[in-house]
Write a protein that holds these residues in place. Structure first.
Motif, PDB file in Angstrom:
ATOM      1  N   SER A   1     -25.557  30.234  69.368  1.00  0.00           N
ATOM      2  CA  SER A   1     -24.962  29.000  69.879  1.00  0.00           C
ATOM      3  C   SER A   1     -25.926  28.313  70.835  1.00  0.00           C
ATOM      4  O   SER A   1     -26.777  28.947  71.433  1.00  0.00           O
ATOM      5  CB  SER A   1     -23.631  29.284  70.565  1.00  0.00           C
ATOM      6  N   SER A   2     -25.779  27.013  70.998  1.00  0.00           N
ATOM      7  CA  SER A   2     -26.704  26.220  71.800  1.00  0.00           C
ATOM      8  C   SER A   2     -26.435  26.411  73.289  1.00  0.00           C
ATOM      9  O   SER A   2     -25.312  26.655  73.696  1.00  0.00           O
ATOM     10  CB  SER A   2     -26.584  24.754  71.414  1.00  0.00           C
ATOM     11  N   MET A   3     -27.474  26.285  74.083  1.00  0.00           N
ATOM     12  CA  MET A   3     -27.356  26.473  75.533  1.00  0.00           C
ATOM     13  C   MET A   3     -26.948  25.169  76.214  1.00  0.00           C
ATOM     14  O   MET A   3     -26.136  25.156  77.115  1.00  0.00           O
ATOM     15  CB  MET A   3     -28.698  26.938  76.124  1.00  0.00           C
ATOM     16  N   ALA A   4     -27.558  24.055  75.802  1.00  0.00           N
ATOM     17  CA  ALA A   4     -27.299  22.766  76.444  1.00  0.00           C
ATOM     18  C   ALA A   4     -25.941  22.230  76.008  1.00  0.00           C
ATOM     19  O   ALA A   4     -25.556  22.403  74.861  1.00  0.00           O
ATOM     20  CB  ALA A   4     -28.398  21.776  76.082  1.00  0.00           C
ATOM     21  N   PRO A   5     -25.214  21.571  76.932  1.00  0.00           N
ATOM     22  CA  PRO A   5     -23.942  20.979  76.525  1.00  0.00           C
ATOM     23  C   PRO A   5     -24.185  19.857  75.518  1.00  0.00           C
ATOM     24  O   PRO A   5     -25.218  19.196  75.549  1.00  0.00           O
ATOM     25  CB  PRO A   5     -23.341  20.446  77.822  1.00  0.00           C
ATOM     26  N   THR A   6     -23.249  19.690  74.612  1.00  0.00           N
ATOM     27  CA  THR A   6     -23.361  18.678  73.580  1.00  0.00           C
ATOM     28  C   THR A   6     -23.057  17.313  74.174  1.00  0.00           C
ATOM     29  O   THR A   6     -22.022  17.151  74.812  1.00  0.00           O
ATOM     30  CB  THR A   6     -22.341  18.986  72.462  1.00  0.00           C
ATOM     31  N   PRO A   7     -23.946  16.330  73.982  1.00  0.00           N
ATOM     32  CA  PRO A   7     -23.640  14.999  74.517  1.00  0.00           C
ATOM     33  C   PRO A   7     -22.458  14.376  73.769  1.00  0.00           C
ATOM     34  O   PRO A   7     -22.267  14.631  72.584  1.00  0.00           O
ATOM     35  CB  PRO A   7     -24.926  14.208  74.273  1.00  0.00           C
ATOM     36  N   THR A   8     -21.670  13.585  74.466  1.00  0.00           N
ATOM     37  CA  THR A   8     -20.527  12.913  73.852  1.00  0.00           C
ATOM     38  C   THR A   8     -21.038  11.772  72.975  1.00  0.00           C
ATOM     39  O   THR A   8     -21.867  10.987  73.427  1.00  0.00           O
ATOM     40  CB  THR A   8     -19.585  12.371  74.940  1.00  0.00           C
ATOM     41  N   PRO A   9     -20.567  11.699  71.725  1.00  0.00           N
ATOM     42  CA  PRO A   9     -21.016  10.607  70.846  1.00  0.00           C
ATOM     43  C   PRO A   9     -20.644   9.251  71.450  1.00  0.00           C
ATOM     44  O   PRO A   9     -19.652   9.142  72.161  1.00  0.00           O
ATOM     45  CB  PRO A   9     -20.238  10.833  69.552  1.00  0.00           C
ATOM     46  N   SER A  10     -21.447   8.222  71.163  1.00  0.00           N
ATOM     47  CA  SER A  10     -21.154   6.907  71.743  1.00  0.00           C
ATOM     48  C   SER A  10     -20.519   5.950  70.739  1.00  0.00           C
ATOM     49  O   SER A  10     -19.935   4.957  71.137  1.00  0.00           O
ATOM     50  CB  SER A  10     -22.417   6.295  72.344  1.00  0.00           C
ATOM     51  N   THR A  11     -20.621   6.237  69.450  1.00  0.00           N
ATOM     52  CA  THR A  11     -20.044   5.346  68.435  1.00  0.00           C
ATOM     53  C   THR A  11     -19.106   6.133  67.524  1.00  0.00           C
ATOM     54  O   THR A  11     -19.157   7.368  67.492  1.00  0.00           O
ATOM     55  CB  THR A  11     -21.145   4.719  67.557  1.00  0.00           C
ATOM     56  N   GLU A  12     -18.287   5.414  66.774  1.00  0.00           N
ATOM     57  CA  GLU A  12     -17.392   6.072  65.823  1.00  0.00           C
ATOM     58  C   GLU A  12     -18.205   6.832  64.769  1.00  0.00           C
ATOM     59  O   GLU A  12     -17.855   7.951  64.401  1.00  0.00           O
ATOM     60  CB  GLU A  12     -16.480   5.040  65.152  1.00  0.00           C
ATOM     61  N   ALA A  13     -19.313   6.249  64.312  1.00  0.00           N
ATOM     62  CA  ALA A  13     -20.160   6.911  63.314  1.00  0.00           C
ATOM     63  C   ALA A  13     -20.720   8.226  63.867  1.00  0.00           C
ATOM     64  O   ALA A  13     -20.733   9.246  63.170  1.00  0.00           O
ATOM     65  CB  ALA A  13     -21.287   5.986  62.873  1.00  0.00           C
ATOM     66  N   GLU A  14     -21.162   8.205  65.130  1.00  0.00           N
ATOM     67  CA  GLU A  14     -21.672   9.440  65.758  1.00  0.00           C
ATOM     68  C   GLU A  14     -20.557  10.471  65.900  1.00  0.00           C
ATOM     69  O   GLU A  14     -20.788  11.668  65.724  1.00  0.00           O
ATOM     70  CB  GLU A  14     -22.268   9.141  67.139  1.00  0.00           C
ATOM     71  N   ALA A  15     -19.357  10.001  66.221  1.00  0.00           N
ATOM     72  CA  ALA A  15     -18.217  10.915  66.336  1.00  0.00           C
ATOM     73  C   ALA A  15     -17.892  11.527  64.969  1.00  0.00           C
ATOM     74  O   ALA A  15     -17.602  12.720  64.870  1.00  0.00           O
ATOM     75  CB  ALA A  15     -17.008  10.186  66.913  1.00  0.00           C
TER      76      ALA A  15
END
Length: 135
Positions: free
Chosen positions: A1-15
């Motif tokens: 699993s990844s160490m860094a927190p996942t950034p919150t998506p900024s667009t619907e497409a990214e979500a």
């Protein structure tokens, strides 16, 4: 699993992409024999946050429900309850009152399972308010 927190998506497409990525993390592969629920739930929750901000409550509700499954699989029924309550608030926004009440009931069960009777009672009270508001 990844160490860094996942950034919150900024667009619907990214979500949408985050949801797809999260779903892949819950599926075993040749290289990952067990689902990575902790990583998946970060993506589900990030997507849910973005969908809510964009008032895409249908997608937000689904993301919160998937997050609840991931939380429980990762070992936290308490956080599963919180995610189900978040899904219930989305159902209320969509005026889907029966679905809203069902989600609050599911949250109630998770809180009870987590040994949190006060939170369980509050979830049922919120379900009652949702019904009152609808009538």
């Amino acid at each position: 699993s990844s160490m860094a927190p996942t950034p919150t998506p900024s667009t619907e497409a990214e979500a949408d992409t985050a949801m797809t990525h999260a779903a892949k993390l819950t599926t075993p592969t040749m290289f990952r024999w067990k689902p990575d629920w902790n990583a998946a739930l970060q993506f589900f929750e990030g997507a849910a946050t973005t969908y809510r901000r964009l008032k895409r409550f249908d997608k937000a509700m689904g993301a919160h429900e998937r997050a609840a499954v991931a939380q429980e699989a990762a070992g936290s029924v308490w956080h599963a309850g919180k995610a189900l309550e978040a899904a219930a608030t989305c159902a209320k926004e969509l005026k889907r009152i029966e679905q809203c009440v069902d989600l609050y009931r599911c949250a109630f069960r998770k809180y009870a399972e987590a040994g949190r009777p006060d939170a369980a009672a509050e979830a049922l009270a919120r379900a009652a308010v949702a019904v009152d508001d609808a009538n």
